[in-house]
Design a protein around this motif. Structure first.
Motif, short mmCIF file in Angstrom:
data_model
loop_
_atom_site.label_atom_id
_atom_site.label_comp_id
_atom_site.label_asym_id
_atom_site.label_seq_id
_atom_site.Cartn_x
_atom_site.Cartn_y
_atom_site.Cartn_z
N GLY A 1 -41.98 44.60 -5.85
CA GLY A 1 -40.64 44.92 -5.32
C GLY A 1 -40.74 45.86 -4.14
N LYS A 2 -41.56 46.90 -4.29
CA LYS A 2 -41.71 47.91 -3.21
C LYS A 2 -42.35 47.26 -1.97
N ARG B 1 -51.26 40.93 -6.09
CA ARG B 1 -50.51 41.36 -7.26
C ARG B 1 -49.95 40.17 -8.04
N GLU C 1 -42.36 44.16 -1.14
CA GLU C 1 -41.45 43.19 -0.53
C GLU C 1 -40.43 43.87 0.38
N LYS D 1 -44.86 44.16 -11.18
CA LYS D 1 -43.57 43.69 -10.67
C LYS D 1 -42.89 44.78 -9.84
N ILE D 2 -43.00 46.02 -10.31
CA ILE D 2 -42.40 47.15 -9.56
C ILE D 2 -43.09 47.26 -8.20
N ASP D 3 -44.42 47.18 -8.23
CA ASP D 3 -45.22 47.22 -6.99
C ASP D 3 -44.77 46.14 -6.01
N GLU E 1 -45.27 44.70 -15.93
CA GLU E 1 -44.07 45.41 -15.45
C GLU E 1 -44.41 46.24 -14.19
N ASN E 2 -45.55 46.95 -14.25
CA ASN E 2 -45.96 47.77 -13.09
C ASN E 2 -46.26 46.93 -11.86
N GLU F 1 -46.89 46.18 -20.14
CA GLU F 1 -46.68 47.33 -19.23
C GLU F 1 -47.32 47.06 -17.87
N GLU F 2 -48.54 46.50 -17.94
CA GLU F 2 -49.27 46.18 -16.71
C GLU F 2 -48.45 45.22 -15.84
#
Ligand SMILES: [Zn+2]
Length: 244
Positions: A129-130, A50, A132, A125-127, A122-123, A119-120
């Motif tokens: 975070g999860k 990622r 991690e 980064k969210i991934d 951002e997504n 947006e990509e």
């Protein structure tokens, strides 16, 4: 302790040692540590992928921002000329007008591309975070498990060492011939000794002749069951019961 009692003790510690070894083998076989290591490696790989994707999207984003800057510059130039009043040729004006429309369309496309890239990212980064969070949790679990595993196996190894010491101590007190007899039977049978229960050999359930039982009970002789070959032993429970 006479020779027969020593044999009975030897068997008890042999059994204990066997159980400890089985537990150690079982712990090693479970492979929980291995599974967790694979899981951790897998999460690390996912994180890496990622982060790479973010880098790629970032590069695309930069490139698109440059393109956008160029297009805006081109548009400015054309519009400056269009509205400066210096060009009077209708054909040329018409061409420039079309050109300006085309550039606006391109600008719109690039802007849409930029938004979708943002947006990509951002997504991703969210991934990340999860992943991690999951990664930290499993690493913590791994640490706890490894500590527990070490504690348990250290304890078992210590117990095994103690049992080996007992076995050595008992063996050294046994007469050579008797010890060899024990070893020989052990090569063929899981349990060398069989308790006399009632008038039966508990190893093979054969009814034993009274004279054999008495030899064991009264004179503590080393007697083998005539049927299964195990050394017979009598546990005197009556002494342990206070009412009898
Ligand atoms: Zn028997």
């Amino acid at each position: 302790m006479d020779q027969l009692e020593l044999l009975w003790e030897l068997q008890k510690h042999d059994e204990k040692l066997k159980k400890i070894k089985a537990k150690l083998e079982e712990l090693a076989k479970k492979g929980h540590i291995e599974n967790m290591t694979i899981k951790i490696q897998n999460l690390e790989l996912q994180l890496e992928r990622r982060k790479k994707s973010i880098d790629e999207s970032d590069k695309k984003l930069n490139k698109n921002s440059e393109i956008l800057r160029d297009l805006n510059f081109q548009l400015d130039e054309i519009e400056k000329e269009l509205y400066s009043g210096t060009i009077t040729d209708l054909k040329q004006l018409d061409y420039m007008d079309k050109e300006s429309k085309n550039i606006r369309k391109d600008i719109n496309d690039v802007e849409i591309e930029i938004i979708s890239l943002m947006e990509e990212i951002e997504n991703f980064k969210i991934d990340i975070g999860k992943i991690e969070v999951e990664y930290e949790n499993i690493k913590e679990e791994f640490k706890r498990y490894a500590e527990e595993y070490k504690k348990v196996t250290d304890e078992l190894r210590q117990n095994a060492k103690e049992e080996i010491d007992y076995i050595y101590e008992i063996s050294s007190k046994l007469e050579k011939g008797i010890y060899e007899k024990y070893k020989n039977i052990k090569n063929n049978k899981e349990k060398v000794m069989a308790e006399i229960i009632g008038d039966e050999c508990s190893g093979c359930h054969m009814i034993l002749p009274t004279y054999l039982i008495n030899k064991v009970k009264e004179s503590h002789e080393i007697v083998q069951c005539e049927n299964c070959g195990r050394i017979l032993y009598f546990v005197d429970n009556s002494q342990k019961l206070p009412l009898q």
